[in-house]
Design a protein around this motif. Structure first.
Motif, PDB file in Angstrom:
ATOM      1  N   VAL A  32       0.926  -1.259   0.077  1.00  0.00           N
ATOM      2  CA  VAL A  32      -0.007  -0.078  -0.067  1.00  0.00           C
ATOM      3  C   VAL A  32       0.883   1.417   0.042  1.00  0.00           C
ATOM      4  O   VAL A  32       0.722   2.294  -0.559  1.00  0.00           O
ATOM      5  CB  VAL A  32      -0.928  -0.051   1.118  1.00  0.00           C
ATOM      6  CG1 VAL A  32      -1.559   1.326   1.366  1.00  0.00           C
ATOM      7  CG2 VAL A  32      -2.000  -1.175   1.047  1.00  0.00           C
ATOM      8  N   LEU A  49      -6.093   1.105   5.844  1.00  0.00           N
ATOM      9  CA  LEU A  49      -6.162   2.531   5.179  1.00  0.00           C
ATOM     10  C   LEU A  49      -5.996   3.631   6.318  1.00  0.00           C
ATOM     11  O   LEU A  49      -5.452   4.498   5.936  1.00  0.00           O
ATOM     12  CB  LEU A  49      -7.379   2.661   4.353  1.00  0.00           C
ATOM     13  CG  LEU A  49      -7.577   1.751   3.362  1.00  0.00           C
ATOM     14  CD1 LEU A  49      -8.789   2.026   2.320  1.00  0.00           C
ATOM     15  CD2 LEU A  49      -6.415   1.784   2.416  1.00  0.00           C
ATOM     16  N   ARG A  53      -2.662   6.243   5.769  1.00  0.00           N
ATOM     17  CA  ARG A  53      -2.863   7.530   5.937  1.00  0.00           C
ATOM     18  C   ARG A  53      -1.969   8.185   7.155  1.00  0.00           C
ATOM     19  O   ARG A  53      -1.249   9.185   7.122  1.00  0.00           O
ATOM     20  CB  ARG A  53      -4.428   7.873   6.085  1.00  0.00           C
ATOM     21  CG  ARG A  53      -4.547   9.456   5.849  1.00  0.00           C
ATOM     22  CD  ARG A  53      -4.138   9.826   4.315  1.00  0.00           C
ATOM     23  NE  ARG A  53      -5.276   9.856   3.531  1.00  0.00           N
ATOM     24  CZ  ARG A  53      -5.148   9.612   1.992  1.00  0.00           C
ATOM     25  NH1 ARG A  53      -3.725   9.470   1.375  1.00  0.00           N
ATOM     26  NH2 ARG A  53      -6.310   9.344   1.581  1.00  0.00           N
ATOM     27  N   HIS A  57       0.733   8.384   3.776  1.00  0.00           N
ATOM     28  CA  HIS A  57       0.222   8.021   2.475  1.00  0.00           C
ATOM     29  C   HIS A  57      -0.351   8.921   1.622  1.00  0.00           C
ATOM     30  O   HIS A  57      -1.368   9.709   2.218  1.00  0.00           O
ATOM     31  CB  HIS A  57      -0.517   6.822   2.090  1.00  0.00           C
ATOM     32  CG  HIS A  57      -0.559   6.063   0.697  1.00  0.00           C
ATOM     33  ND1 HIS A  57      -1.437   6.752  -0.184  1.00  0.00           N
ATOM     34  CD2 HIS A  57      -0.184   5.182   0.014  1.00  0.00           C
ATOM     35  CE1 HIS A  57      -1.449   6.193  -1.255  1.00  0.00           C
ATOM     36  NE2 HIS A  57      -0.660   5.098  -1.019  1.00  0.00           N
ATOM     37  N   LEU A  61      -6.993   6.745  -1.226  1.00  0.00           N
ATOM     38  CA  LEU A  61      -7.291   5.684  -0.604  1.00  0.00           C
ATOM     39  C   LEU A  61      -8.860   5.533  -0.352  1.00  0.00           C
ATOM     40  O   LEU A  61      -9.578   6.533  -0.419  1.00  0.00           O
ATOM     41  CB  LEU A  61      -6.872   5.770   0.870  1.00  0.00           C
ATOM     42  CG  LEU A  61      -5.352   5.974   0.875  1.00  0.00           C
ATOM     43  CD1 LEU A  61      -4.913   5.998   2.683  1.00  0.00           C
ATOM     44  CD2 LEU A  61      -4.572   4.530   0.230  1.00  0.00           C
ATOM     45  N   VAL A  80     -10.645   9.482   3.880  1.00  0.00           N
ATOM     46  CA  VAL A  80     -10.358   8.135   3.182  1.00  0.00           C
ATOM     47  C   VAL A  80     -11.964   7.954   2.659  1.00  0.00           C
ATOM     48  O   VAL A  80     -12.686   8.379   3.332  1.00  0.00           O
ATOM     49  CB  VAL A  80      -9.864   7.108   3.886  1.00  0.00           C
ATOM     50  CG1 VAL A  80     -10.107   5.662   3.013  1.00  0.00           C
ATOM     51  CG2 VAL A  80      -8.531   7.164   4.365  1.00  0.00           C
TER      52      VAL A  80
END
Length: 243
Positions: A32, A49, A53, A57, A61, A80
């Motif tokens: 990821v 996720l 984050r 990231h 997402l 997200v």
């Protein structure tokens, strides 16, 4: 009774996403974090996720799941996208670089029709060359044989309630295992019963479905250390590329 919301919170506690401590979670976290835009199919409470984050990231997402109770917990993070649907219900068109199905979510695709429809929707959501990462329990390991009341677990939920959980297999037929999961007080008072079904596919059948859907297997491992699939492997860990 133990409500859907309470069960989702218990799952979030007992099965907390932990790439620092669990090799399976670490495998997906690496994929990821290395990808641009990511779709988590069967995202559950959103731990994968959320962590991505939190770890910086910056891409898109998105997580999907058909269970509104787990999505309610996932939606605690608002940066997200969260969508209530099944894998087959995904409607994205070439928008993601990576799709993942972690925590054996792939095994909830029971019928050939659902499997084909789900793989088609996942492929459509990926950009050309995009990758699909997932794992399924190797049928030869017969994991369901350990799903019995003798392997009950004693746990404490987020409210401090002492609980006991266990599984009982109801039917094993043609690679499909139906089982019952029970949550009870420590005195044995049953609070919740959930019935679920999983499909166990071997490599040959799995690869036939992937090829039919337009995927090419890129890597295949039998464990979370990158070892090959053997007769004693407990997992079939796959990364397939959209052909």
């Amino acid at each position: 009774m133990y409500t859907d919301a309470e069960a989702a919170a218990l799952y979030d506690l007992v099965e907390a996403w932990n790439p620092d401590g669990h090799p399976a979670d670490a495998h997906y976290h690496r994929l990821v974090m290395a990808a641009g835009d990511v779709l988590d199919v069967g995202c559950g409470t959103g731990g994968m996720l959320h962590r991505a984050r939190a770890d910086g990231h910056t891409g898109r997402l998105a997580g999907l799941d058909p269970d509104p109770a787990v999505l309610a917990r996932a939606r605690r993070r608002t940066d997200v996208e969260w969508v209530e649907t099944t894998a087959a219900g995904a409607v994205w068109d070439a928008e993601f670089d990576l799709a993942v199905m972690a925590s054996h979510a792939f095994q909830y695709l029971i019928t050939d029709e659902d499997l084909r429809a789900s793989l088609a929707a996942i492929r459509a959501a990926l950009r050309p060359g995009g990758r699909f990462a997932f794992e399924t329990r190797h049928p030869s390991a017969r994991a369901w044989e350990a799903w019995n009341p003798g392997n009950a677990s004693d746990i404490v939920d987020g409210g401090g309630r002492a609980l006991r959980t266990w599984f009982e297999v109801d039917l094993v037929e043609d690679g499909v295992v139906s089982y019952t999961g029970t949550i009870a007080d420590r005195d044995g008072t049953v609070l919740r019963v959930d019935r679920e079904t999983l499909r166990f596919l071997g490599e040959d059948a799995l690869d036939a479905f992937l090829a039919e859907a337009g995927f090419v297997v890129e890597t295949r491992c039998g464990d979370w250390d990158g070892g090959p699939v053997t007769a004693v492997s407990r997992e079939i860990v796959t990364v397939a590329r959209r052909g």
